[in-house]
Design a protein around this motif. Structure first.
Motif, PDB file in Angstrom:
ATOM      1  N   HIS A  82       0.839  -1.203   0.000  1.00 37.11           N
ATOM      2  CA  HIS A  82       0.000   0.000   0.000  1.00 37.11           C
ATOM      3  C   HIS A  82       0.871   1.249   0.000  1.00 37.11           C
ATOM      4  O   HIS A  82       0.566   2.229   0.687  1.00 37.11           O
ATOM      5  CB  HIS A  82      -0.926   0.012   1.219  1.00 37.11           C
ATOM      6  CG  HIS A  82      -1.956  -1.076   1.213  1.00 37.11           C
ATOM      7  ND1 HIS A  82      -3.045  -1.080   0.362  1.00 37.11           N
ATOM      8  CD2 HIS A  82      -2.057  -2.223   1.943  1.00 37.11           C
ATOM      9  CE1 HIS A  82      -3.785  -2.157   0.575  1.00 37.11           C
ATOM     10  NE2 HIS A  82      -3.209  -2.881   1.527  1.00 37.11           N
ATOM     11  N   GLY A  83       1.974   1.180  -0.744  1.00 40.06           N
ATOM     12  CA  GLY A  83       2.854   2.337  -0.831  1.00 40.06           C
ATOM     13  C   GLY A  83       3.805   2.474   0.335  1.00 40.06           C
ATOM     14  O   GLY A  83       4.461   3.510   0.482  1.00 40.06           O
ATOM     15  N   LYS A  85       2.949   2.509   3.529  1.00 36.44           N
ATOM     16  CA  LYS A  85       2.349   3.303   4.602  1.00 36.44           C
ATOM     17  C   LYS A  85       1.730   2.463   5.716  1.00 36.44           C
ATOM     18  O   LYS A  85       1.265   3.005   6.720  1.00 36.44           O
ATOM     19  CB  LYS A  85       1.275   4.225   4.008  1.00 36.44           C
ATOM     20  CG  LYS A  85       1.813   5.201   2.960  1.00 36.44           C
ATOM     21  CD  LYS A  85       0.681   6.002   2.330  1.00 36.44           C
ATOM     22  CE  LYS A  85       1.215   6.936   1.243  1.00 36.44           C
ATOM     23  NZ  LYS A  85       0.115   7.706   0.581  1.00 36.44           N
ATOM     24  N   GLU A  86       1.692   1.143   5.538  1.00 39.18           N
ATOM     25  CA  GLU A  86       1.018   0.289   6.520  1.00 39.18           C
ATOM     26  C   GLU A  86       1.957  -0.772   7.091  1.00 39.18           C
ATOM     27  O   GLU A  86       1.581  -1.926   7.269  1.00 39.18           O
ATOM     28  CB  GLU A  86      -0.218  -0.344   5.883  1.00 39.18           C
ATOM     29  CG  GLU A  86      -1.250   0.683   5.434  1.00 39.18           C
ATOM     30  CD  GLU A  86      -2.533   0.054   4.905  1.00 39.18           C
ATOM     31  OE1 GLU A  86      -2.734  -1.163   5.122  1.00 39.18           O
ATOM     32  OE2 GLU A  86      -3.332   0.784   4.282  1.00 39.18           O
ATOM     33  N   ASN A  87       3.183  -0.355   7.363  1.00 39.21           N
ATOM     34  CA  ASN A  87       4.204  -1.236   7.972  1.00 39.21           C
ATOM     35  C   ASN A  87       4.454  -2.486   7.141  1.00 39.21           C
ATOM     36  O   ASN A  87       4.692  -3.578   7.668  1.00 39.21           O
ATOM     37  CB  ASN A  87       3.795  -1.633   9.399  1.00 39.21           C
ATOM     38  CG  ASN A  87       4.953  -2.277  10.165  1.00 39.21           C
ATOM     39  OD1 ASN A  87       6.123  -1.963   9.936  1.00 39.21           O
ATOM     40  ND2 ASN A  87       4.632  -3.205  11.061  1.00 39.21           N
ATOM     41  N   GLU A  88       4.410  -2.331   5.821  1.00 38.94           N
ATOM     42  CA  GLU A  88       4.636  -3.482   4.937  1.00 38.94           C
ATOM     43  C   GLU A  88       6.020  -4.098   5.160  1.00 38.94           C
ATOM     44  O   GLU A  88       6.167  -5.327   5.171  1.00 38.94           O
ATOM     45  CB  GLU A  88       4.476  -3.088   3.466  1.00 38.94           C
ATOM     46  CG  GLU A  88       3.057  -2.756   3.051  1.00 38.94           C
ATOM     47  CD  GLU A  88       2.772  -1.272   3.085  1.00 38.94           C
ATOM     48  OE1 GLU A  88       3.167  -0.616   4.081  1.00 38.94           O
ATOM     49  OE2 GLU A  88       2.169  -0.756   2.117  1.00 38.94           O
ATOM     50  N   GLU A  89       7.025  -3.239   5.327  1.00 38.57           N
ATOM     51  CA  GLU A  89       8.377  -3.783   5.522  1.00 38.57           C
ATOM     52  C   GLU A  89       8.477  -4.591   6.810  1.00 38.57           C
ATOM     53  O   GLU A  89       9.063  -5.679   6.829  1.00 38.57           O
ATOM     54  CB  GLU A  89       9.418  -2.664   5.537  1.00 38.57           C
ATOM     55  CG  GLU A  89      10.834  -3.199   5.721  1.00 38.57           C
ATOM     56  CD  GLU A  89      11.915  -2.140   5.696  1.00 38.57           C
ATOM     57  OE1 GLU A  89      12.976  -2.364   6.309  1.00 38.57           O
ATOM     58  OE2 GLU A  89      11.700  -1.076   5.062  1.00 38.57           O
ATOM     59  N   GLY A  90       7.906  -4.082   7.880  1.00 39.61           N
ATOM     60  CA  GLY A  90       7.933  -4.818   9.145  1.00 39.61           C
ATOM     61  C   GLY A  90       7.249  -6.162   9.036  1.00 39.61           C
ATOM     62  O   GLY A  90       7.748  -7.178   9.537  1.00 39.61           O
ATOM     63  N   HIS A  91       6.099  -6.190   8.354  1.00 42.93           N
ATOM     64  CA  HIS A  91       5.390  -7.464   8.171  1.00 42.93           C
ATOM     65  C   HIS A  91       6.198  -8.424   7.291  1.00 42.93           C
ATOM     66  O   HIS A  91       6.238  -9.632   7.553  1.00 42.93           O
ATOM     67  CB  HIS A  91       4.017  -7.206   7.538  1.00 42.93           C
ATOM     68  CG  HIS A  91       3.032  -6.568   8.465  1.00 42.93           C
ATOM     69  ND1 HIS A  91       2.781  -7.039   9.727  1.00 42.93           N
ATOM     70  CD2 HIS A  91       2.224  -5.476   8.298  1.00 42.93           C
ATOM     71  CE1 HIS A  91       1.862  -6.296  10.304  1.00 42.93           C
ATOM     72  NE2 HIS A  91       1.507  -5.326   9.467  1.00 42.93           N
ATOM     73  N   TYR A 121       0.820  -9.394  -4.870  1.00 40.87           N
ATOM     74  CA  TYR A 121       0.664  -8.492  -3.729  1.00 40.87           C
ATOM     75  C   TYR A 121       1.344  -7.150  -3.972  1.00 40.87           C
ATOM     76  O   TYR A 121       1.191  -6.220  -3.180  1.00 40.87           O
ATOM     77  CB  TYR A 121       1.190  -9.132  -2.452  1.00 40.87           C
ATOM     78  CG  TYR A 121       0.214 -10.098  -1.807  1.00 40.87           C
ATOM     79  CD1 TYR A 121      -0.914 -10.551  -2.484  1.00 40.87           C
ATOM     80  CD2 TYR A 121       0.404 -10.556  -0.513  1.00 40.87           C
ATOM     81  CE1 TYR A 121      -1.810 -11.434  -1.902  1.00 40.87           C
ATOM     82  CE2 TYR A 121      -0.491 -11.443   0.085  1.00 40.87           C
ATOM     83  CZ  TYR A 121      -1.594 -11.879  -0.617  1.00 40.87           C
ATOM     84  OH  TYR A 121      -2.485 -12.747  -0.039  1.00 40.87           O
ATOM     85  N   GLY A 122       2.141  -7.047  -5.042  1.00 35.57           N
ATOM     86  CA  GLY A 122       2.616  -5.756  -5.506  1.00 35.57           C
ATOM     87  C   GLY A 122       3.796  -5.130  -4.797  1.00 35.57           C
ATOM     88  O   GLY A 122       4.128  -3.961  -5.057  1.00 35.57           O
ATOM     89  N   TYR A 123       4.458  -5.854  -3.895  1.00 33.68           N
ATOM     90  CA  TYR A 123       5.616  -5.279  -3.203  1.00 33.68           C
ATOM     91  C   TYR A 123       6.730  -5.064  -4.228  1.00 33.68           C
ATOM     92  O   TYR A 123       7.080  -5.978  -4.962  1.00 33.68           O
ATOM     93  CB  TYR A 123       6.091  -6.226  -2.104  1.00 33.68           C
ATOM     94  CG  TYR A 123       6.805  -5.564  -0.943  1.00 33.68           C
ATOM     95  CD1 TYR A 123       6.211  -5.494   0.311  1.00 33.68           C
ATOM     96  CD2 TYR A 123       8.070  -5.012  -1.097  1.00 33.68           C
ATOM     97  CE1 TYR A 123       6.861  -4.907   1.388  1.00 33.68           C
ATOM     98  CE2 TYR A 123       8.725  -4.411  -0.030  1.00 33.68           C
ATOM     99  CZ  TYR A 123       8.116  -4.366   1.210  1.00 33.68           C
ATOM    100  OH  TYR A 123       8.760  -3.766   2.271  1.00 33.68           O
TER     101      TYR A 123
END
Length: 332
Positions: A82-83, A85-91, A121-123
């Protein structure tokens, strides 16, 4: 044990555990998930997943591997991009960390990962790759973590290597790599020149070559093993720190340490040079004890030289570059 980047179909890997990029409901999906379900046997794997029921983002659970060449499938749920902004890296980091810890608890000696979240998932692939490598490296550097980790990419297009760094390396190769045709032409000229020698001149040249070789051999004081251990001591590192940073298997390091006459592969020498953060002169010295030299006629050597000059000693970053340029990877 080391990290290897390989180009393969993950369902063909012969490892203790294969990691599935799962969804939270643990249902058969598309992409890597669908491929793994089909190869394992979709009905039986879905039944096993239904018994677990659910897995939160960043967590990991395991099932039997059924028809795969593995003992376990470790299912981990990656974040949807999601760009950032939603702690994608941490997850995403949690996906790798929890999968590795689970594999460790299952006494796995080898594990194969896809590049989690980089598909539907677009990462962003380059960022996903950096997260994967750094988190796997962090796990492997722990003293009791001896597991062989494969990061499996299906093709070159799915591999997210830095475009900026790639161009910088490419420019360095263009400036320093001696093309095959140039070498061929040089060899042809030498042959023509040698043909014109008189018998007496050739005899003198051979005699001088033998004398030079004998003198060079007489100067050999250290073998590769001795020189490597000397460098490890000089750099203030332990053996474990050295072979882990070099992406080298503990058993191979033990063989090198206990076999004074051991002759390593050139890529193994380079791996230790990077781990010990040797400069070009020290690298040439270590190579020389194994009978090698830095050569601008080999792309591997030119790329390694580039990273040493830039003082970039992260072996996994270097292996990313080597993989992108279809060269042998260091260590492993």
């Amino acid at each position: 044990m080391p990290l290897e980047i390989v180009r393969n179909d993950i369902t063909k890997m012969h490892v203790d555990a294969i990691v599935n990029a799962a969804n939270r409901e643990l249902r058969m999906g598309g992409g890597v998930c669908g491929t793994i379900f089909n190869a394992a046997g979709a009905a039986q794997l879905q039944k096993a997943c239904n018994e677990i029921g659910y897995c939160p983002v960043g967590e990991a659970v395991s099932t039997e591997a059924f028809d795969l060449h593995a003992n376990y499938i470790i299912h981990t749920v990656g974040p949807i991009w999601h760009g950032g902004k939603e702690n994608e890296e941490g997850h995403l980091r949690s996906c790798y960390a929890n999968s590795l810890e689970l594999a460790h608890s299952l006494n796995c000696e080898s594990i194969a990962f896809p590049l989690i979240s980089s598909g539907i998932y677009g990462y962003p692939k380059e960022q996903a790759l950096q997260v994967a490598i750094s988190e796997i490296h962090r796990f492997l550097m722990k003293p009791d973590h001896e597991i062989l980790v494969f990061l499996v990419v299906f093709d070159q297009a799915s591999f997210g290597f830095s475009g900026k760094l790639s161009q910088s390396i490419r420019n360095y190769i263009d400036e320093n790599y001696v093309e095959h045709q140039q070498l061929k032409y040089a060899r042809s000229r030498r042959v023509l020149e040698e043909v014109s020698y008189s018998t007496e001149e050739r005899s003198t040249a051979v005699h001088q070559t033998v004398e030079g070789l004998e003198e060079a051999l007489s100067r050999i004081k250290e073998n590769f093993s001795d020189k490597l251990l000397q460098f490890i001591d000089e750099k203030g590192m332990t053996d474990a720190q050295a072979y882990k940073k070099a992406n080298i298997d503990r058993r191979l390091f033990s063989k090198i340490r206990n076999s004074p006459g051991y002759t390593p592969l050139k890529k193994t020498v380079f791996a230790f040079a990077i781990a010990l953060e040797l400069d070009l002169e020290e690298t040439a010295e270590l190579l020389g004890t194994a009978g090698y030299a830095l050569s601008h006629s080999h792309k591997l050597d030119v790329i390694i030289e580039y990273f040493i000059i830039q003082k970039i000693y992260n072996i996994h970053e270097i292996n990313e570059a080597l993989f992108a340029f279809d060269q042998p990877l260091l260590g492993a």
